[in-house]
Write a protein that holds these residues in place. Structure first.
Motif, PDB file in Angstrom:
ATOM      1  N   GLY A  48     -17.332   2.506 -50.673  1.00 38.50           N
ATOM      2  CA  GLY A  48     -18.170   3.694 -50.665  1.00 38.50           C
ATOM      3  C   GLY A  48     -17.598   4.819 -51.510  1.00 38.50           C
ATOM      4  O   GLY A  48     -16.518   4.708 -52.092  1.00 38.50           O
ATOM      5  N   HIS A  49     -18.339   5.941 -51.542  1.00 41.73           N
ATOM      6  CA  HIS A  49     -17.995   7.061 -52.416  1.00 41.73           C
ATOM      7  C   HIS A  49     -17.884   8.402 -51.691  1.00 41.73           C
ATOM      8  O   HIS A  49     -17.738   9.437 -52.330  1.00 41.73           O
ATOM      9  CB  HIS A  49     -19.038   7.177 -53.529  1.00 41.73           C
ATOM     10  CG  HIS A  49     -19.254   5.889 -54.246  1.00 41.73           C
ATOM     11  ND1 HIS A  49     -18.405   5.428 -55.225  1.00 41.73           N
ATOM     12  CD2 HIS A  49     -20.208   4.937 -54.085  1.00 41.73           C
ATOM     13  CE1 HIS A  49     -18.834   4.253 -55.659  1.00 41.73           C
ATOM     14  NE2 HIS A  49     -19.928   3.927 -54.981  1.00 41.73           N
ATOM     15  N   SER A  50     -17.970   8.407 -50.365  1.00 36.64           N
ATOM     16  CA  SER A  50     -17.884   9.649 -49.601  1.00 36.64           C
ATOM     17  C   SER A  50     -16.469  10.208 -49.659  1.00 36.64           C
ATOM     18  O   SER A  50     -15.503   9.459 -49.785  1.00 36.64           O
ATOM     19  CB  SER A  50     -18.278   9.415 -48.140  1.00 36.64           C
ATOM     20  OG  SER A  50     -19.612   8.959 -48.047  1.00 36.64           O
ATOM     21  N   GLN A  51     -16.377  11.531 -49.562  1.00 39.67           N
ATOM     22  CA  GLN A  51     -15.083  12.211 -49.551  1.00 39.67           C
ATOM     23  C   GLN A  51     -15.042  13.177 -48.381  1.00 39.67           C
ATOM     24  O   GLN A  51     -15.837  14.104 -48.305  1.00 39.67           O
ATOM     25  CB  GLN A  51     -14.863  12.985 -50.857  1.00 39.67           C
ATOM     26  CG  GLN A  51     -14.678  12.103 -52.065  1.00 39.67           C
ATOM     27  CD  GLN A  51     -13.409  11.272 -51.953  1.00 39.67           C
ATOM     28  OE1 GLN A  51     -12.333  11.779 -51.652  1.00 39.67           O
ATOM     29  NE2 GLN A  51     -13.533   9.968 -52.179  1.00 39.67           N
TER      30      GLN A  51
ATOM     31  N   ASP B 223     -18.161  15.555 -48.692  1.00 39.38           N
ATOM     32  CA  ASP B 223     -19.437  15.191 -49.309  1.00 39.38           C
ATOM     33  C   ASP B 223     -19.766  13.759 -48.889  1.00 39.38           C
ATOM     34  O   ASP B 223     -18.987  12.838 -49.175  1.00 39.38           O
ATOM     35  CB  ASP B 223     -19.323  15.284 -50.834  1.00 39.38           C
ATOM     36  CG  ASP B 223     -20.671  15.170 -51.511  1.00 39.38           C
ATOM     37  OD1 ASP B 223     -21.618  15.853 -51.081  1.00 39.38           O
ATOM     38  OD2 ASP B 223     -20.787  14.378 -52.461  1.00 39.38           O
ATOM     39  N   LEU B 224     -20.901  13.580 -48.225  1.00 40.35           N
ATOM     40  CA  LEU B 224     -21.321  12.254 -47.788  1.00 40.35           C
ATOM     41  C   LEU B 224     -22.193  11.612 -48.863  1.00 40.35           C
ATOM     42  O   LEU B 224     -23.116  12.244 -49.375  1.00 40.35           O
ATOM     43  CB  LEU B 224     -22.108  12.347 -46.479  1.00 40.35           C
ATOM     44  CG  LEU B 224     -22.418  11.006 -45.816  1.00 40.35           C
ATOM     45  CD1 LEU B 224     -21.132  10.399 -45.254  1.00 40.35           C
ATOM     46  CD2 LEU B 224     -23.437  11.174 -44.712  1.00 40.35           C
TER      47      LEU B 224
ATOM     48  N   GLY C 261     -21.830   2.716 -48.598  1.00 38.96           N
ATOM     49  CA  GLY C 261     -20.990   3.109 -47.451  1.00 38.96           C
ATOM     50  C   GLY C 261     -21.719   4.099 -46.584  1.00 38.96           C
ATOM     51  O   GLY C 261     -22.589   3.741 -45.824  1.00 38.96           O
ATOM     52  N   GLY C 262     -21.370   5.376 -46.730  1.00 42.67           N
ATOM     53  CA  GLY C 262     -22.077   6.421 -45.991  1.00 42.67           C
ATOM     54  C   GLY C 262     -21.378   6.939 -44.759  1.00 42.67           C
ATOM     55  O   GLY C 262     -22.026   7.339 -43.804  1.00 42.67           O
ATOM     56  N   PHE C 263     -20.033   6.975 -44.782  1.00 40.19           N
ATOM     57  CA  PHE C 263     -19.344   7.583 -43.648  1.00 40.19           C
ATOM     58  C   PHE C 263     -18.007   8.169 -44.089  1.00 40.19           C
ATOM     59  O   PHE C 263     -17.438   7.802 -45.112  1.00 40.19           O
ATOM     60  CB  PHE C 263     -19.085   6.574 -42.517  1.00 40.19           C
ATOM     61  CG  PHE C 263     -17.954   5.615 -42.792  1.00 40.19           C
ATOM     62  CD1 PHE C 263     -16.649   5.950 -42.468  1.00 40.19           C
ATOM     63  CD2 PHE C 263     -18.198   4.388 -43.380  1.00 40.19           C
ATOM     64  CE1 PHE C 263     -15.600   5.073 -42.728  1.00 40.19           C
ATOM     65  CE2 PHE C 263     -17.162   3.501 -43.638  1.00 40.19           C
ATOM     66  CZ  PHE C 263     -15.860   3.849 -43.312  1.00 40.19           C
ATOM     67  N   THR C 264     -17.513   9.078 -43.281  1.00 41.85           N
ATOM     68  CA  THR C 264     -16.154   9.588 -43.364  1.00 41.85           C
ATOM     69  C   THR C 264     -15.773  10.050 -41.960  1.00 41.85           C
ATOM     70  O   THR C 264     -16.637  10.453 -41.172  1.00 41.85           O
ATOM     71  CB  THR C 264     -16.004  10.710 -44.419  1.00 41.85           C
ATOM     72  OG1 THR C 264     -14.632  11.092 -44.516  1.00 41.85           O
ATOM     73  CG2 THR C 264     -16.867  11.903 -44.131  1.00 41.85           C
TER      74      THR C 264
ATOM     75  N   MET D 198     -18.740  11.477 -39.527  1.00 41.05           N
ATOM     76  CA  MET D 198     -19.940  11.927 -40.239  1.00 41.05           C
ATOM     77  C   MET D 198     -20.591  10.689 -40.856  1.00 41.05           C
ATOM     78  O   MET D 198     -19.995  10.039 -41.717  1.00 41.05           O
ATOM     79  CB  MET D 198     -19.572  12.946 -41.311  1.00 41.05           C
ATOM     80  CG  MET D 198     -20.683  13.246 -42.334  1.00 41.05           C
ATOM     81  SD  MET D 198     -22.362  13.477 -41.690  1.00 41.05           S
ATOM     82  CE  MET D 198     -22.274  15.113 -41.033  1.00 41.05           C
ATOM     83  N   ALA D 199     -21.782  10.381 -40.390  1.00 38.98           N
ATOM     84  CA  ALA D 199     -22.539   9.236 -40.913  1.00 38.98           C
ATOM     85  C   ALA D 199     -24.008   9.415 -40.567  1.00 38.98           C
ATOM     86  O   ALA D 199     -24.642   8.530 -40.012  1.00 38.98           O
ATOM     87  CB  ALA D 199     -22.011   7.929 -40.332  1.00 38.98           C
TER      88      ALA D 199
END
Length: 184
Positions: free
Chosen positions: A47-50, A65-66, A71-74, A165-166
Motif C-alpha cells: 500500500g501507499h498510506s503514510q 494520508d490514507l 491497501g488502505g490502512f495505517t 485508520m481504515a
C-alpha cells in the motif's frame, strides 16, 4: 476500640471501594510524552498510506494520508501491559477531523499462528473534543481484517493498544488523543 459488626462492614466496604477505582488511566498524554507508540503502514502489503505519530500540546497526534489503492490502512500502536479485570470499556478523549477511526486492543490471543486484533470503530466530529466509550463487548476479533471465532477479549491480559485508520476515504487525517482510560 471494638467496632460493631455493622460498622466493621461499612469500613470494609469503604476500603474496598477505595481500592477498586472505577477508572484506570492507561495514557494521559499531558504527561506521557514518549509512550513508545509506533506506526504500521499498509506498505507492508504494497500500500501507499503514510501515518505518523507525535506529541503536541498535551496530546498524542495520529495523522497522515490514507491511500485506499493497494491497501488502505495505517495504525499507531503501543505495547501496554495491564490487568483491566473488572473494567468494561475504554474511554478516549479525542479531537478529530470528522472521520471514523478504530480502537484496537490485544490480549495476546493467537489463532492459526497469527495475532488476533480486537477493534471497534468510533466517529469523530471535526474540531470538537469528545469522549468516546468503547465497550469490550463491542470489540470485533479479526486477523488481517477477517473475522475470527475466538473467545472474547480478556481484560486481565491487555498487552497492546492501538488506533487504526481504515475508513475507505482517500486523503489526510488527524486525530488528537488526550487520554485513554479503562472504565467500569
Amino acid at each position: 476500640m471494638t467496632l460493631s459488626p455493622r460498622l466493621a462492614l461499612l469500613v470494609l466496604a469503604a476500603c474496598t471501594s477505595a481500592l477498586t477505582s472505577p477508572t484506570m488511566t492507561l495514557y494521559d498524554f499531558s504527561t506521557d510524552t514518549d509512550a513508545g507508540w509506533r506506526i504500521v503502514n499498509d506498505g507492508v502489503m504494497g500500500g501507499h498510506s503514510q501515518g505518523h505519530v507525535g506529541h503536541e500540546a498535551g496530546a498524542l497526534v495520529f495523522s497522515g494520508d490514507l491511500v485506499t489503492r493497494d491497501g488502505g490502512f495505517t495504525a499507531a500502536r503501543a505495547s501496554t501491559t495491564a490487568d483491566l479485570s473488572g473494567m468494561t470499556a475504554i474511554e478516549l478523549t479525542v479531537r478529530g477531523d470528522g472521520r471514523t477511526y478504530e480502537l484496537e486492543v490485544s490480549d495476546g490471543t493467537r489463532t492459526r499462528g497469527r495475532d488476533v486484533s480486537r477493534k471497534a470503530p468510533f466517529a469523530t466530529t471535526a474540531g470538537e473534543q469528545t469522549t468516546v466509550r468503547i465497550a469490550f463487548a463491542d470489540l470485533e476479533a479479526t486477523v488481517f481484517g477477517q473475522r475470527v471465532d475466538v473467545p472474547p477479549f480478556d481484560p486481565a491480559r491487555l498487552d497492546a493498544v492501538g488506533l487504526f485508520m481504515a475508513d475507505g476515504q482517500d486523503g489526510p487525517f488527524r486525530l488528537e488523543v488526550r487520554t485513554i482510560t479503562a472504565v467500569r
